[in-house]
Design a protein around this motif. Structure first.
Motif, PDB file in Angstrom:
ATOM      1  N   ARG A 506      49.045  20.143 -14.811  1.00 30.92           N
ATOM      2  CA  ARG A 506      50.081  19.251 -14.294  1.00 30.92           C
ATOM      3  C   ARG A 506      49.475  17.925 -13.850  1.00 30.92           C
ATOM      4  O   ARG A 506      49.974  16.853 -14.156  1.00 30.92           O
ATOM      5  N   LEU A 507      48.357  18.043 -13.126  1.00 28.55           N
ATOM      6  CA  LEU A 507      47.707  16.835 -12.623  1.00 28.55           C
ATOM      7  C   LEU A 507      47.328  15.911 -13.781  1.00 28.55           C
ATOM      8  O   LEU A 507      47.630  14.718 -13.777  1.00 28.55           O
ATOM      9  N   ARG A 508      46.712  16.506 -14.796  1.00 28.07           N
ATOM     10  CA  ARG A 508      46.276  15.684 -15.923  1.00 28.07           C
ATOM     11  C   ARG A 508      47.478  15.103 -16.658  1.00 28.07           C
ATOM     12  O   ARG A 508      47.436  13.965 -17.128  1.00 28.07           O
ATOM     13  N   VAL A 511      48.749  12.149 -14.693  1.00 30.44           N
ATOM     14  CA  VAL A 511      47.851  11.002 -14.841  1.00 30.44           C
ATOM     15  C   VAL A 511      48.046  10.376 -16.223  1.00 30.44           C
ATOM     16  O   VAL A 511      48.103   9.155 -16.359  1.00 30.44           O
ATOM     17  N   ALA A 512      48.211  11.238 -17.220  1.00 27.28           N
ATOM     18  CA  ALA A 512      48.423  10.723 -18.572  1.00 27.28           C
ATOM     19  C   ALA A 512      49.698   9.882 -18.629  1.00 27.28           C
ATOM     20  O   ALA A 512      49.803   8.924 -19.391  1.00 27.28           O
ATOM     21  N   ALA A 513      50.668  10.237 -17.750  1.00 28.69           N
ATOM     22  CA  ALA A 513      51.923   9.493 -17.724  1.00 28.69           C
ATOM     23  C   ALA A 513      51.829   8.276 -16.813  1.00 28.69           C
ATOM     24  O   ALA A 513      52.839   7.658 -16.475  1.00 28.69           O
ATOM     25  N   ASN A 593      52.988   5.447  -6.321  1.00 26.01           N
ATOM     26  CA  ASN A 593      52.760   5.934  -7.675  1.00 26.01           C
ATOM     27  C   ASN A 593      52.109   7.321  -7.710  1.00 26.01           C
ATOM     28  O   ASN A 593      51.984   7.927  -8.765  1.00 26.01           O
ATOM     29  N   ALA A 594      51.698   7.809  -6.553  1.00 27.36           N
ATOM     30  CA  ALA A 594      51.051   9.131  -6.519  1.00 27.36           C
ATOM     31  C   ALA A 594      52.118  10.213  -6.557  1.00 27.36           C
ATOM     32  O   ALA A 594      53.070  10.186  -5.789  1.00 27.36           O
ATOM     33  N   THR A 595      51.955  11.165  -7.464  1.00 31.45           N
ATOM     34  CA  THR A 595      52.976  12.204  -7.609  1.00 31.45           C
ATOM     35  C   THR A 595      52.445  13.620  -7.469  1.00 31.45           C
ATOM     36  O   THR A 595      53.217  14.561  -7.408  1.00 31.45           O
ATOM     37  N   VAL A 596      51.114  13.766  -7.461  1.00 34.01           N
ATOM     38  CA  VAL A 596      50.577  15.126  -7.361  1.00 34.01           C
ATOM     39  C   VAL A 596      49.669  15.240  -6.138  1.00 34.01           C
ATOM     40  O   VAL A 596      48.834  14.373  -5.888  1.00 34.01           O
ATOM     41  N   MET A 597      49.878  16.318  -5.400  1.00 31.84           N
ATOM     42  CA  MET A 597      49.028  16.603  -4.244  1.00 31.84           C
ATOM     43  C   MET A 597      48.507  18.019  -4.411  1.00 31.84           C
ATOM     44  O   MET A 597      49.293  18.971  -4.441  1.00 31.84           O
ATOM     45  N   VAL A 598      47.207  18.148  -4.580  1.00 38.48           N
ATOM     46  CA  VAL A 598      46.616  19.485  -4.676  1.00 38.48           C
ATOM     47  C   VAL A 598      45.837  19.725  -3.383  1.00 38.48           C
ATOM     48  O   VAL A 598      44.948  18.937  -3.045  1.00 38.48           O
TER      49      VAL A 598
END
Ligand code: ADP
Ligand code: MG
Length: 728
Positions: A506-508, A511-513, A593-598
């Motif tokens: 998901r993270l990748r 980022v690709a998007a 713009n940050a959408t993922v938090m792990v």
């Protein structure tokens, strides 16, 4: 005992020493003295730790090996056994072995290591309640170092067990015996009850004497509840009457600033914002402006989770004060956050866009001069440890002369001999203890008469009842509504290793998007050095593995400020795809713009922290993803993670948190040895807090507490107690 026949007041009770009791022989009096119980009042409020219901104690036969259990048993034999000689330089492990049997005759061995005094404490035929883990040792049942309560040869159903240190030279039944005598002797006169009868009726509470009798000697568990309710109410009421009293005194003192709030000017500011205020923001602004125009110093807590829009509310208050000719300061706990705030405020001021200023966010602290609808020139400055000597000099001069009317900085703003021309408002971000000293420091800064108003902002939602108690007399405003247009965050708990690849996928993908991501490393409570090394190792692993090929930056607490800033700037500017961070504070970066938090090692964080971290994503139009990664979480950690998956409401989560944390409440964690809050628990008694609050307000409105109650408060609550809760 006493001549008059008026009911005994708390002062009377406090004047009667325990030696006045027939049962108060010297040994008992001394032993109780060591427990902090010196007089009758202490004794009556030396509450049982728990109750035992004889008819329901387990027998040995019902217990399972490996489980913790409570057994009521009779001592059969006590034996001291010297340990083997362990060789030079090491201590011998002497032990006391005690054989006991339960009411069915089944026996159990208890072994006490390094407690030689047990051989004197425990004697044949004594009844004891043992609490410990049942083990099997060489085919026999055994408990090692169990907790022991000597209960005496008592009959009847439920009886009280008092808190005792193991070595106390008094037993729980001797205390019960003395309490019973004390109550008997108080009975003819009764005990003064300063709580108005109608109040007791309204809350279904029993009389005070009855409550004291039932808490020590109940017949049923319903009696315990009844007694407890009344006594808890008394404790909370005393605290609230004291807090409400302080608040009212402050209001009467009138030593604040009655700001002249120009509402039209503020409305103009709001009109120029690119968004409409939420209903919660409007309500909160109205509450604050009403406070500002009062002649007493405001002390208000603004609660709202990350993204709820506290900044614009704070800025409105600051503009109101500046518009009225005073100065406003915003204080943050760290330099990083001060810089964030400076950027946030500058950005909002830019909306005013009237051209004659550059509210730009130069981090070194440039001057932004804006005029507020031509009425009030706003000059915003940033002052931190990183400001250069020249800038510092200039800003300090501006604060002293009044040329600088808005400043953002760390707490150094009030602690380092900074002089303001006329400080009217201090906004304090995330300050958990804005205490008496800080308040005094503020007063000293406010050169031109009047204590500044104080607005404390926190992103940690705390339960309403906790706010009422822990924040004492603060007024509370809640931003309980997020601005519209947030796509929200989908949260998953990742507890199986096999689920982890999906996280990185998901993270990748994000980022690709073109999106960005945070990875938070486990919080390690060792030295900074070890923590940094651990995080760096994780970082290297991630960079070579899961995050290979991405632009990754690493932010940890040991990085010098000079290295942190460019990293954050790079992330903000989209030059980094992923920011790996170690601490919560450092994630205080606002990147839409940050959408993922792990979050790795998510089981090590509390609910509030996790929720706050999660708030960093999903703040824009694009949906956010939060992964709580935890290997082998404990059941309690699982419950925490589950709560986050199920709820995105910070206030709801704060209630759940309180529930899950159980009795370990904010109040219980206090350090005070002797406190008036002996029974009350924030979790268990949360329904009683608002009732006590309302009662205290009603009492205050009706002309203040009855002299007996005032006397009790003076007697039972130390100033330190009240100060603890009174954060102003
Ligand atoms: P907090 O300080 O409570 O975490 P901020 O004040 O930083 O939240 O606000 C978060 C973001 O939401 C900012 O970009 C801010 O401009 C924006 N914002 C604030 N209020 C509103 C609103 N009423 N409608 C839309 N966006 C808002
Ligand atoms: Mg005021």
């Amino acid at each position: 005992m006493v001549e008059t026949s008026a009911p005994l007041t708390w002062r009377d009770l406090a004047g009667i020493g325990l030696e006045r009791l027939k049962r108060g022989n010297q040994r008992r009096v001394e032993a109780l003295g060591e427990l902090g119980v010196a007089q009758l009042g202490d004794l009556l409020t030396y509450y049982p730790r728990r109750y035992l219901d004889r008819s329901r104690e387990a027998t040995v036969g019902e217990l399972n090996v490996g489980e913790d259990a409570t057994v009521l048993a009779t001592v059969n034999r006590v034996r001291s056994v010297p340990g083997r000689d362990p060789g030079p330089g090491r201590r011998r492990r002497d032990r006391v072995e005690v054989r006991v049997s339960d009411r069915d005759g089944a026996s159990l061995k208890c072994v006490f290591f390094n407690q030689p005094w047990r051989s004197k404490q425990l004697r044949e035929d004594m009844q004891a309640v043992l609490y410990g883990r049942l083990e099997e040792f060489r085919g026999a049942l055994q408990m090692t170092n169990p907790v022991v309560d000597l209960v005496g040869d008592r009959t009847g159903g439920i009886f009280a067990v008092y808190p005792l240190s193991a070595k106390a030279a008094i037993t729980t039944w001797e205390i019960a015996d003395m309490v019973a005598e004390a109550l008997r002797r108080c009975e003819p006169r009764g005990i003064a009850d300063p709580v108005p009868v109608d109040l007791l009726g309204a809350h279904g509470l029993c009389g005070r004497f009855e409550a004291l009798r039932l808490i020590h000697d109940p017949e049923t568990f319903a009696d315990v509840t009844r007694a407890r309710n009344r006594l808890v109410f008394d404790e909370l009421l005393r605290m609230q009457v004291a807090l409400v009293g302080r608040k009212r005194d402050r209001e009467r003192a009138g030593d604040g600033i009655a700001h002249e709030v120009d509402r039209a000017l503020l409305a103009g500011f709001h009109r120029r914002l690119p968004f409409a205020l939420t209903a919660a923001q409007s309500r909160t602004v109205a509450e604050i402006l009403a406070d500002l125009s009062q002649p007493w110093p405001m002390h208000r807590l603004l609660q709202g989770e990350v993204g709820s829009g506290k900044t614009v509310v704070a800025l409105t208050a600051m503009l109101a004060v500046v518009g009225g000719g005073r100065q406003a300061a915003l204080m943050a706990p760290t330099e990083v956050l001060a810089e964030q705030h400076y950027l946030g405020l500058s950005g909002l001021l830019d909306c005013l866009g009237d051209g004659d200023g550059d509210g730009d966010g130069g981090l070194a602290g440039g001057t932004g001069r804006l005029s507020l609808g031509g009425l009030a020139p706003v000059s915003l400055e940033l002052l931190t440890g990183r400001s250069g000597a020249r800038a510092r000099q200039r800003i300090l001069g501006g604060l002293a002369s009044g040329d600088v009317n808005m400043v953002v900085g760390t707490h150094a703003l009030i602690s380092e001999g900074v002089a303001f021309e006329s400080l009217g408002l201090a906004v304090v971000d995330e300050q958990h203890r804005f205490g008496v000293e800080q308040r005094a420091a503020l007063g000293a800064r406010a050169a031109l008469g009047g204590l500044p108003d104080v607005l404390v902002m926190t992103a940690t939602p705390i339960p309403r009842t906790a706010a009422m108690t822990v924040y004492g007399d603060l007024d509370v405003s809640r931003l309980d509504e997020l601005p519209a247009g947030r796509a929200g965050v989908t949260t998953s708990a990742v507890t199986a290793p096999l689920e982890q690849p999906a996280v990185w996928e998901r993270l990748r993908g994000e980022v690709a998007a073109g999106r960005q991501a945070y990875v938070v490393c486990p919080l390690i409570e060792e030295s900074d050095k070890v923590a940094a090394a651990g995080a760096e190792a994780t970082f290297e692993e991630l960079r070579r593995g899961e995050l290979a090929g991405l632009r990754v930056g690493m932010l940890h607490g040991r990085l010098p400020a000079s290295a942190r800033e460019p990293l954050m700037a790079a992330f903000r500017d989209g030059e980094l795809d992923v920011l790996v961070a170690t601490t919560v504070i450092e994630v205080g970066v606002d990147v839409a713009n940050a959408t993922v938090m792990v979050i790795l090692g998510a089981d090590r964080f509390g609910i509030a922290q996790l929720h706050q971290l999660r708030g960093r994503v999903g703040r824009g139009a694009a949906p956010g993803w939060c992964y709580l990664v935890a290997e082998n979480p404990s059941p309690s950690a699982q419950a925490r993670l589950g709560a986050l998956v199920d709820s995105s409401d910070g206030f709801e989560l704060s209630e759940i948190d309180l529930e899950l944390r159980g009795e370990g409440t904010l109040m219980d964690s206090r350090q005070t040895g002797r406190s008036d809050l002996k029974l009350a628990s924030l979790r268990r008694d949360r329904d009683w807090v608002p009732r006590a609050r309302a009662a205290a307000e009603a009492i205050s409105d009706a002309g203040g507490p009855d002299p007996t109650l005032t006397e009790e408060i003076a007697l039972l609550l130390s100033d330190a107690d009240i100060d603890y809760f009174d954060k102003s």
